[in-house]
Structure formats: structure tokens, C-alpha cells
Scaffold this active site. Sequence first.
Site, PDB file in Angstrom:
ATOM      1  N   ARG A 183      44.454 -14.396   4.278  1.00 38.35           N
ATOM      2  CA  ARG A 183      45.087 -13.966   5.305  1.00 38.35           C
ATOM      3  C   ARG A 183      46.671 -13.915   5.720  1.00 38.35           C
ATOM      4  O   ARG A 183      47.189 -14.009   6.320  1.00 38.35           O
ATOM      5  CB  ARG A 183      44.970 -15.629   6.157  1.00 38.35           C
ATOM      6  CG  ARG A 183      43.308 -16.020   6.774  1.00 38.35           C
ATOM      7  CD  ARG A 183      43.212 -17.334   7.264  1.00 38.35           C
ATOM      8  NE  ARG A 183      42.831 -18.496   6.616  1.00 38.35           N
ATOM      9  CZ  ARG A 183      42.058 -18.794   6.292  1.00 38.35           C
ATOM     10  NH1 ARG A 183      40.789 -17.933   6.213  1.00 38.35           N
ATOM     11  NH2 ARG A 183      41.789 -19.931   5.508  1.00 38.35           N
TER      12      ARG A 183
ATOM     13  N   GLU B 245      32.415 -17.496 -10.346  1.00 43.18           N
ATOM     14  CA  GLU B 245      31.404 -18.705 -10.319  1.00 43.18           C
ATOM     15  C   GLU B 245      30.452 -18.573 -11.516  1.00 43.18           C
ATOM     16  O   GLU B 245      29.740 -17.692 -11.288  1.00 43.18           O
ATOM     17  CB  GLU B 245      31.505 -18.820  -8.957  1.00 43.18           C
ATOM     18  CG  GLU B 245      30.064 -19.926  -8.749  1.00 43.18           C
ATOM     19  CD  GLU B 245      30.701 -21.492  -9.514  1.00 43.18           C
ATOM     20  OE1 GLU B 245      31.794 -21.958  -8.634  1.00 43.18           O
ATOM     21  OE2 GLU B 245      29.454 -21.874 -10.146  1.00 43.18           O
TER      22      GLU B 245
ATOM     23  N   SER C 203      30.561 -21.918  -1.899  1.00 44.68           N
ATOM     24  CA  SER C 203      31.368 -22.244  -0.743  1.00 44.68           C
ATOM     25  C   SER C 203      30.243 -23.317  -0.234  1.00 44.68           C
ATOM     26  O   SER C 203      29.708 -22.914   1.185  1.00 44.68           O
ATOM     27  CB  SER C 203      31.818 -20.810  -0.108  1.00 44.68           C
ATOM     28  OG  SER C 203      32.236 -21.402   0.864  1.00 44.68           O
TER      29      SER C 203
ATOM     30  N   ALA D 107      28.224 -26.740   0.839  1.00 42.62           N
ATOM     31  CA  ALA D 107      28.638 -28.473   1.419  1.00 42.62           C
ATOM     32  C   ALA D 107      28.037 -28.802   0.267  1.00 42.62           C
ATOM     33  O   ALA D 107      26.751 -29.939   1.116  1.00 42.62           O
ATOM     34  CB  ALA D 107      28.116 -28.338   3.043  1.00 42.62           C
TER      35      ALA D 107
ATOM     36  N   CYS E 142      29.090 -31.496   0.288  1.00 43.17           N
ATOM     37  CA  CYS E 142      29.391 -33.584   0.716  1.00 43.17           C
ATOM     38  C   CYS E 142      28.211 -33.624   1.612  1.00 43.17           C
ATOM     39  O   CYS E 142      27.485 -34.579   2.173  1.00 43.17           O
ATOM     40  CB  CYS E 142      30.294 -33.479   1.808  1.00 43.17           C
ATOM     41  SG  CYS E 142      32.167 -32.968   0.792  1.00 43.17           S
TER      42      CYS E 142
ATOM     43  N   ASP F 271      38.939 -30.652  -7.645  1.00 44.49           N
ATOM     44  CA  ASP F 271      38.560 -31.965  -8.576  1.00 44.49           C
ATOM     45  C   ASP F 271      39.221 -32.174 -10.394  1.00 44.49           C
ATOM     46  O   ASP F 271      39.116 -33.263 -11.556  1.00 44.49           O
ATOM     47  CB  ASP F 271      36.905 -31.624  -8.480  1.00 44.49           C
ATOM     48  CG  ASP F 271      36.806 -32.532  -7.904  1.00 44.49           C
ATOM     49  OD1 ASP F 271      36.838 -32.865  -6.707  1.00 44.49           O
ATOM     50  OD2 ASP F 271      35.406 -32.820  -7.420  1.00 44.49           O
TER      51      ASP F 271
ATOM     52  N   ASN G 237      39.747 -29.218  -0.403  1.00 48.28           N
ATOM     53  CA  ASN G 237      40.516 -28.272   0.633  1.00 48.28           C
ATOM     54  C   ASN G 237      42.033 -27.944   0.348  1.00 48.28           C
ATOM     55  O   ASN G 237      42.985 -26.645   0.737  1.00 48.28           O
ATOM     56  CB  ASN G 237      39.966 -28.327   1.663  1.00 48.28           C
ATOM     57  CG  ASN G 237      37.911 -27.731   1.615  1.00 48.28           C
ATOM     58  OD1 ASN G 237      38.176 -26.437   2.050  1.00 48.28           O
ATOM     59  ND2 ASN G 237      37.584 -28.588   1.353  1.00 48.28           N
TER      60      ASN G 237
ATOM     61  N   TYR H 150      44.273 -46.082  24.879  1.00 57.15           N
ATOM     62  CA  TYR H 150      43.517 -47.294  24.513  1.00 57.15           C
ATOM     63  C   TYR H 150      42.530 -46.954  26.462  1.00 57.15           C
ATOM     64  O   TYR H 150      43.428 -46.709  27.656  1.00 57.15           O
ATOM     65  CB  TYR H 150      43.926 -48.202  24.674  1.00 57.15           C
ATOM     66  CG  TYR H 150      43.047 -49.068  26.129  1.00 57.15           C
ATOM     67  CD1 TYR H 150      41.957 -49.928  25.912  1.00 57.15           C
ATOM     68  CD2 TYR H 150      43.325 -50.074  26.988  1.00 57.15           C
ATOM     69  CE1 TYR H 150      41.270 -50.720  26.447  1.00 57.15           C
ATOM     70  CE2 TYR H 150      42.469 -50.863  27.884  1.00 57.15           C
ATOM     71  CZ  TYR H 150      41.973 -51.110  27.474  1.00 57.15           C
ATOM     72  OH  TYR H 150      40.401 -52.330  28.174  1.00 57.15           O
TER      73      TYR H 150
HETATM   74  C1  LIG Z   1      26.617 -35.294  -3.644  1.00 59.71           C
HETATM   75  C2  LIG Z   1      28.554 -35.344  -3.018  1.00 59.71           C
HETATM   76  C3  LIG Z   1      28.394 -36.005  -1.662  1.00 59.71           C
HETATM   77  C4  LIG Z   1      29.961 -36.087  -1.910  1.00 59.71           C
HETATM   78  N1  LIG Z   1      30.514 -36.351  -0.767  1.00 59.71           N
HETATM   79  C5  LIG Z   1      32.078 -36.276  -0.222  1.00 59.71           C
HETATM   80  C6  LIG Z   1      32.390 -36.881   0.882  1.00 59.71           C
HETATM   81  O1  LIG Z   1      31.687 -37.314   1.853  1.00 59.71           O
HETATM   82  N2  LIG Z   1      33.840 -36.656   1.627  1.00 59.71           N
HETATM   83  C7  LIG Z   1      34.519 -36.006   0.103  1.00 59.71           C
HETATM   84  O2  LIG Z   1      36.150 -35.548   0.659  1.00 59.71           O
HETATM   85  N3  LIG Z   1      34.095 -35.965  -0.583  1.00 59.71           N
HETATM   86  C8  LIG Z   1      32.731 -35.520  -1.186  1.00 59.71           C
HETATM   87  N4  LIG Z   1      32.475 -35.182  -2.533  1.00 59.71           N
HETATM   88  C9  LIG Z   1      33.211 -34.592  -3.273  1.00 59.71           C
HETATM   89  C10 LIG Z   1      33.679 -32.852  -2.962  1.00 59.71           C
HETATM   90  O3  LIG Z   1      32.355 -32.275  -3.220  1.00 59.71           O
HETATM   91  C11 LIG Z   1      34.205 -32.508  -4.495  1.00 59.71           C
HETATM   92  O4  LIG Z   1      35.361 -32.923  -4.256  1.00 59.71           O
HETATM   93  C12 LIG Z   1      34.748 -30.572  -4.317  1.00 59.71           C
HETATM   94  O5  LIG Z   1      33.567 -29.849  -4.195  1.00 59.71           O
HETATM   95  C13 LIG Z   1      35.552 -30.484  -5.437  1.00 59.71           C
HETATM   96  O6  LIG Z   1      35.691 -28.617  -4.950  1.00 59.71           O
HETATM   97  P1  LIG Z   1      36.370 -28.879  -6.289  1.00 59.71           P
HETATM   98  O7  LIG Z   1      35.904 -26.709  -5.745  1.00 59.71           O
HETATM   99  O8  LIG Z   1      37.405 -28.530  -6.573  1.00 59.71           O
HETATM  100  O9  LIG Z   1      35.042 -28.057  -7.370  1.00 59.71           O
HETATM  101  P2  LIG Z   1      34.062 -28.199  -7.284  1.00 59.71           P
HETATM  102  O10 LIG Z   1      33.031 -28.436  -6.195  1.00 59.71           O
HETATM  103  O11 LIG Z   1      33.160 -28.895  -8.352  1.00 59.71           O
HETATM  104  O12 LIG Z   1      33.044 -26.640  -8.018  1.00 59.71           O
HETATM  105  C14 LIG Z   1      33.324 -25.605  -8.940  1.00 59.71           C
HETATM  106  C15 LIG Z   1      32.829 -24.672  -9.199  1.00 59.71           C
HETATM  107  O13 LIG Z   1      33.353 -23.940 -10.653  1.00 59.71           O
HETATM  108  C16 LIG Z   1      32.572 -23.711 -11.423  1.00 59.71           C
HETATM  109  N5  LIG Z   1      33.367 -23.414 -12.720  1.00 59.71           N
HETATM  110  C17 LIG Z   1      33.535 -24.387 -13.388  1.00 59.71           C
HETATM  111  N6  LIG Z   1      34.145 -24.389 -14.449  1.00 59.71           N
HETATM  112  C18 LIG Z   1      33.563 -22.646 -14.790  1.00 59.71           C
HETATM  113  C19 LIG Z   1      34.212 -21.560 -15.378  1.00 59.71           C
HETATM  114  N7  LIG Z   1      34.146 -21.805 -16.490  1.00 59.71           N
HETATM  115  N8  LIG Z   1      33.873 -20.630 -14.990  1.00 59.71           N
HETATM  116  C20 LIG Z   1      33.029 -20.119 -13.818  1.00 59.71           C
HETATM  117  N9  LIG Z   1      33.094 -21.222 -12.978  1.00 59.71           N
HETATM  118  C21 LIG Z   1      32.653 -22.575 -13.141  1.00 59.71           C
HETATM  119  C22 LIG Z   1      31.130 -24.550 -11.175  1.00 59.71           C
HETATM  120  O14 LIG Z   1      30.208 -24.235 -11.633  1.00 59.71           O
HETATM  121  C23 LIG Z   1      31.602 -25.671  -9.788  1.00 59.71           C
HETATM  122  O15 LIG Z   1      30.565 -24.305  -8.838  1.00 59.71           O
HETATM  123  C24 LIG Z   1      30.914 -35.351  -2.882  1.00 59.71           C
HETATM  124  C25 LIG Z   1      30.277 -34.796  -3.605  1.00 59.71           C
HETATM  125  C26 LIG Z   1      29.050 -34.977  -3.554  1.00 59.71           C
HETATM  126  C27 LIG Z   1      28.725 -34.003  -5.199  1.00 59.71           C
END
Ligand SMILES: Cc1cc2nc3c(=O)[nH]c(=O)nc-3n(C[C@H](O)[C@H](O)[C@H](O)COP(=O)(O)OP(=O)(O)OC[C@H]3O[C@@H](n4cnc5c(N)ncnc54)[C@H](O)[C@@H]3O)c2cc1C
Length: 565
Positions: free
Chosen positions: A23, A34, A40, A42, A44, A293, A315, A436
Site C-alpha cells: 500500500r 510459506e 493468511s 484465521a 484464532c 510469534d 498484525n 453511559y
Molecule cells: C487455536 C489458536 C487460537 C488462537 N486464538 C487467538 C486469539 O483469540 N487472539 C489472539 O490474539 N491470538 C490468538 N492466537 C495466536 C495467533 O494465532 C498467533 O499469535 C498468530 O497466528 C501469530 O502469527 P505469526 O504470523 O507470527 O505466526 P504464525 O501464524 O504461526 O505463522 C507463521 C508461519 O510461518 C511458517 N514458517 C515457519 N518457518 C518457516 C520456514 N522456515 N519457511 C517457510 N515458512 C515457515 C509456518 O508454517 C507458519 O505458517 C491463537 C492461536 C491458536 C493456535
Amino acid sequence: MAKNVVVIGGVACGPKAAARLRRLNAQARITVIEQGEYISYAGCGLPYFVGGDIKEFEHLFATAAGAARNAGYFQKVKDIQFATRTRAESIDRTAKVVHAKNLATGESIEFPYDNLVLATGSRPFRPPVEGLELKGVSFLTKVEDSVFLREEVNESKGGKAVIIGAGLIGLEAAEAFRKKGWQVQIIEMLDQPLGGLMDFEMAKAIDNALFENNVMTAYGEKVVRIEGDENGHCKSVITDEGSYPADVVLVATGFRPNAELAKSAGLEIGPTGGIAVNEHMQTSDPAIYAGGDCVECRHLVTGKPVFVPLGSTANKHGRVIGDNIAGLESRFPGVLGTMVVKVFNMNAGRTGLTEREAAEAGFDPVCSIAPGFDKAHYYPGSALIGLKLIADRKTEKVLGLQAFGGGEVARRVDVAVAAITMGATVEQLAEFDLGYAPPFAQAVDAILNAANVANNKMRGVTRSIMPQRVKQMIEAEEDFILLDVRTPREYEMGHIDAPQTMNLPLGELREKALSALPQDKPIVTMCKISQRGYEAQRTLAGMGFKDVAFMDGGLFVWPYPDDVM
Ligand SMILES: Cc1cc2nc3c(=O)[nH]c(=O)nc-3n(C[C@H](O)[C@H](O)[C@H](O)COP(=O)(O)OP(=O)(O)OC[C@H]3O[C@@H](n4cnc5c(N)ncnc54)[C@H](O)[C@@H]3O)c2cc1C
């Protein structure tokens, strides 16, 4: 020349960084690598897909307008290339190249970059127990896990699910499995759910919600192994105290940052095991950014590094990374560990520090537990919520909030987030000009009331005592009066069954206190939500009783349901 930007990780932080960059910069060449098939999505929403609240698989990938967020969508709408089923295996920082492998073909691929973004996420912690490889044992972190669990834990089969871990995912899964009619047993090593996130008496309300919804819980038990049958399918979970039959086992024991790629590239790793980044989300190599994460964040109250893996944070990180790569300086100052969760009909949330964390961090915590209605109490659908506000005695600043109840909890947590982030004192929080009207709040909102109570305590206007301390006093057979000032009818319907308990309704206190109550004993006043308990404390203190305190939170927050008769 157009910038070459490579992103590793295609779920939350990675696509966000890529989309924000696009953007701001129409020319950059942006590629997201990936290793998985899905992008991309959801994450959560996975527990709600398992439980059937989210009916269609496709909804996990849809934009709000209904478009499918797949590689074609990103290419067409955002001019972002996705290389899925491709694993980044190493980073050559000198040549600025990512070495990757196409997992479908085995082909090696090189991705040169000017800027690299690490958004590799976290991985589930695998407890050191035998049997994790058995059929029927699953984590719930990936789309594939949710598809497996949705198929396995279905209504027609029926069965027994054991969940190891009573954290956020364990609790959400418990609700999902109960919706499918399965028996659910949670095994948790600590003595409460959401250990580390909430103080004991607040977490106990969540335990009550589990109990009311027929989820069995075993706290303080450690899993030692999972046993299988002759077909290699899980059969039972063995703990240090017992054995639990299991047709499905969900392992929900927390996360660890996925920082190995960064580590082997020589990037700095922080004390929590997450990638160390500065406020611009830059790693120790200025050409490489990291977010989500896989990184550690700074705690906004303590200033210490913390690992808090949340989608909300991932995000925000993505946006800041996109900005900075595009040359728009922006910062991510830190986190408060804010979370909200729904457990059946109970909502809960927290932000900042718990009482225990505040004490460990060197603060002198002053706490108020102030239950109140989420809407005007007379408005249809109003519900009680319990709030625990933690402040620092010295600076009077708000340090944390925990909340639970059947009503609107998230709004109060978010107000506390604003207060803590801006460094507000309890007095300033009490002055917040919140909206309120009866369908939304009380005239003095529950969180403002909690701030008033904390303020009263700091100024010595009132004295109170935490429920756990009252329990200790009862068990130690201390000589005091636990004065329940509710009406006789309320008292008969349920009161704390202890020799020290006495009922004298608030309305009769002024008339009868001097004759009915000894002046020389400590008195702890209480009611359902501590409002009348507080009123009684002030009344007795005004009448000259020297040692009077009210019990924080009243019966609503009393964490020992077995004591209530
Ligand atoms: C069941 C569940 C419920 C959740 N509920 C909530 C909630 O309600 N509220 C909230 O704030 N958070 C929640 N979370 C946490 C949230 O989903 C994560 O914090 C978020 O997805 C992190 O995003 P990310 O992009 O850092 O990592 P991820 O979503 O883990 O994505 C990282 C990606 O990197 C890829 N990757 C890693 N290493 C490599 C590599 N060497 N080469 C290529 N690809 C690679 C992985 O395959 C993965 O797909 C929840 C998580 C889960 C599992």
C-alpha cells in the site's frame, strides 16, 4: 531500482507486512515464502471451526467481503507473490539470499533480498512425555489440526477427550468438544486454569464455568505418558496421580518462538528465546526485520522482555515492518499481555500485571476486587462481572486488570489498556469520561467503580481483605467475626459455612451493632458483591469499631464453592 523484499511466513504477521508495504510502495517486488499449504488464515478461529460455530472451512480464509485469501488473490489484488509449500532453510546474510526448498518437488530455490522479514511464528511446546506420536493425539495450531479434530470429535461418534493444559487454547477446545457432545477431561499441572494470566480467585470463576458445563478438571497433576492400544491409537492419559481414558488427546501446553532460522543465521536471540528486535522491529541485522510469534516484545509496565504470542500483536508488528521498509518510520513500543477469552457463557480477560506479577516485579500492589453490573442493573440482559484492578501504592499508577463474568468484559479490559498505556493513576482512571446509557453500562461504570475502590484504599478511606486471607483466617480458627450483611433470605440461600460467620443485615446495623457485635474482635464484613460489605465497614468504623475490614469481591468472587452452604 525496485526493492526486493522477501517475507518468510505466510499467516498473520507476514501477509500483513507484505500488504502494508504494497500500500505504501507500488514498485517493491514482494515474495512471501510459506512452508504450509494454507496462507493468511484465521488461526484464532480454529477452535470455533472445530466446535462448528464456523461452519464452512472456506470461512477461515475469507475476507470480510467474501473473497478467498489464497495465492491467486494476493497476486491479483495486491501484486504479492506467494511461494507455498516452500521452506526457507538458511539465510546467507552476506550475499543477502534465502536458500529454500520446494517441498512438493524437492527443488532448491534462492530468493535474493534487499530486505528480509522473518514471520516464522511459534510452534507448540511438546511436553517430554511418551505417546505424543499415537493416533488420536493432536495439537491445535494448524488448519490441518482443526480439520482432524472436527472430523474426529464429532457428534455421531461420541467419546472421551482429554485436554492437557488449561490455557487459552485448552479452554476454547473444551467448549468446542462439549458442543459435540463429548466428555471432556482437562489435566492441568498448576492449581488453576489460565495460570500466569490470572490470579487464583479470578481464575476460579472460569473453573466454575467449566464445572457448570460438565467439563471435568484435574489440577496440580502432571502427565507422565499417553498410553496406546494395539492399533497405535491413544487409550489413556497417565498422570502422577491417576489414569484418564481418552479417545482423543489434545496437547495444549503453550508455545515456543520459531527462531531457529534466525539463530542459525547469527541473529541475536533474546532471553525468552524469541528473536531480539528494536522498536522498528529490526533484528540485529538492519536489513532483516522480524515480527509476530517468533520475536520477543518489551512489557510496557516492567520494561522487561516477554514472549506473548498473540494474533493482535502479530498484525501490529506486520504493519510497523511494512512502514519501516517503505521508509515511513514507525514504532512498536511493547505489549501488556492483553487477552480476552470466552469459556461457555463466561467471558474473561486480563491486561498488564497480575497481583503476583506486580509483587514479583517489585511493586507494592494495591488491589480492588469490585464486581458490578455490565449494564444498568435494571436493564434486560444485564449481568454481573467481577473486576480486579491492580495499582502501585507508591506511584498510584494502574498496573493491571482482570475481569470475568457473563456480561461485557472486553470493554473494561480495553479501558484498562488505555489507562495503563498512558500511565494513568487510579484517580485519573476514575475520572475517565466513559459513555453511559442503560443498555451499555451503569452511570458509574464497573471499571470506574473499581478505580474508586482502589483509590479509597490508597487514601485509607476504607480497609478491605482478600478472600484468600479470609479463608486462611477461617482455617487457622482465628477469633474474628465474618459479618454477612445480606438479608436473611439471601443468607439462607447460600453463605460461607464457618464458625466465625454471622448474619446481620445492613438495614439493621446502625440499630443493633453495638449490642450484637463485640468491640474487641476483628470484624470482616461481606455481602454478594462487596458493595453492602463496604457500606457496613464504613458504618461500623463510624460507630467506633476499631478493627473492621470488608471482604473484597464478596461471595461472587469467593473461590471456594465447597464452603458455601
Ligand atoms: C487455536 C489458536 C487460537 C488462537 N486464538 C487467538 C486469539 O483469540 N487472539 C489472539 O490474539 N491470538 C490468538 N492466537 C495466536 C495467533 O494465532 C498467533 O499469535 C498468530 O497466528 C501469530 O502469527 P505469526 O504470523 O507470527 O505466526 P504464525 O501464524 O504461526 O505463522 C507463521 C508461519 O510461518 C511458517 N514458517 C515457519 N518457518 C518457516 C520456514 N522456515 N519457511 C517457510 N515458512 C515457515 C509456518 O508454517 C507458519 O505458517 C491463537 C492461536 C491458536 C493456535
